[in-house]
Design a protein around this motif. Structure first.
Motif, short mmCIF file in Angstrom:
data_model
loop_
_atom_site.label_atom_id
_atom_site.label_comp_id
_atom_site.label_asym_id
_atom_site.label_seq_id
_atom_site.Cartn_x
_atom_site.Cartn_y
_atom_site.Cartn_z
N ARG A 146 41.42 16.49 96.40
CA ARG A 146 42.37 16.98 97.40
C ARG A 146 43.23 15.82 97.90
NH1 ARG A 146 43.44 21.56 100.72
NH2 ARG A 146 45.27 20.89 101.85
N THR A 147 42.62 14.67 98.08
CA THR A 147 43.35 13.49 98.55
C THR A 147 44.41 13.07 97.52
OG1 THR A 147 41.35 12.80 99.70
CG2 THR A 147 43.08 11.16 99.47
N ASP A 148 44.14 13.26 96.23
CA ASP A 148 45.13 12.95 95.19
C ASP A 148 46.38 13.81 95.40
OD1 ASP A 148 43.08 11.40 94.17
OD2 ASP A 148 42.70 12.69 92.45
N LEU A 149 46.18 15.10 95.62
CA LEU A 149 47.31 16.00 95.83
C LEU A 149 48.05 15.67 97.12
CD1 LEU A 149 45.81 19.40 94.65
CD2 LEU A 149 47.37 17.90 93.43
N ASN A 150 47.30 15.32 98.16
CA ASN A 150 47.94 14.92 99.41
C ASN A 150 48.79 13.66 99.20
OD1 ASN A 150 46.72 17.05 100.72
ND2 ASN A 150 45.12 15.81 101.65
N ALA A 151 48.29 12.73 98.41
CA ALA A 151 49.04 11.50 98.13
C ALA A 151 50.32 11.82 97.37
CB ALA A 151 48.17 10.53 97.32
N LEU A 152 50.22 12.66 96.37
CA LEU A 152 51.41 13.03 95.60
C LEU A 152 52.41 13.77 96.47
CD1 LEU A 152 49.73 14.00 92.20
CD2 LEU A 152 50.95 11.89 92.76
N ALA A 153 51.92 14.63 97.37
CA ALA A 153 52.81 15.34 98.29
C ALA A 153 53.51 14.35 99.22
CB ALA A 153 52.04 16.38 99.09
#
Length: 178
Positions: free
Chosen positions: A39-46
């Motif tokens: 989830r943190t990966d997606l938050n970082a990309l966002a």
């Protein structure tokens, strides 16, 4: 039956916003796990997409701040996204000590693959709105976002920045306030 049961209320609207938040969290959890992303990966990309949209350069420090992560968690996150081919690190031309983070085409393609089904499902709902309704909804959502950011800033942190590890608690077990 009481006619007041059909009158929209602030409580009902807040309930719908809460339900929307839960459902988007469930969607993100489903798509992230299906692509072996945290989830943190997606938050970082966002966060990187938002920075690019605003013309800002993303650095590890800016990413750490945006996600409220510790320095070690940020390093692990950047390393993980780099290994997965989702970001590239470049030295600043102005200050060689500073590292800039950029999303790769692989990250953009993965993001599109993950979120196109959601956009396709929501698109007709948005398309059914009149221009006036769309303006009202956009104004409302912008106000809700600003209010949420303000409320978050008023919260006194009771812990250190996140390590980037989320507890393994299914969404269905989250406490929901009525």
């Amino acid at each position: 039956m009481d006619d007041n049961q059909h009158v929209p209320s602030a409580a009902a609207l807040l309930g719908l916003l809460q339900q929307f938040t839960v459902e988007t969290d469930r969607y993100v959890e489903a798509v992230s796990s299906s692509h072996d992303l945290h989830r943190t990966d997606l938050n970082a990309l966002a966060a990187m997409v938002a920075a690019a949209r605003e013309g800002r350069t993303m650095t590890p420090g800016a990413l750490r701040t945006a996600l409220n992560l510790s320095s070690p968690a940020t390093t692990a996150l950047v390393d993980r996204l780099d290994r997965a081919g989702h970001l590239a690190r470049h030295r600043s031309e102005k200050d060689r000590r500073q590292v800039h983070l950029e999303m790769t085409e692989s990250a953009r393609a993965t993001g599109s693959q993950l979120f196109s089904p959601l956009a396709s499902a929501i698109g007709p709902v948005i398309g059914a709105l009149s221009p006036e309704e769309l303006h009202t909804v956009m104004t409302f959502l912008q106000g809700v976002i600003e209010a949420t950011v303000a409320a978050r800033k008023d919260v006194t942190p009771s812990h250190e920045p996140s390590t980037g590890v989320t507890p393994d608690v299914p969404v269905t077990h989250r406490a929901v306030q009525e």
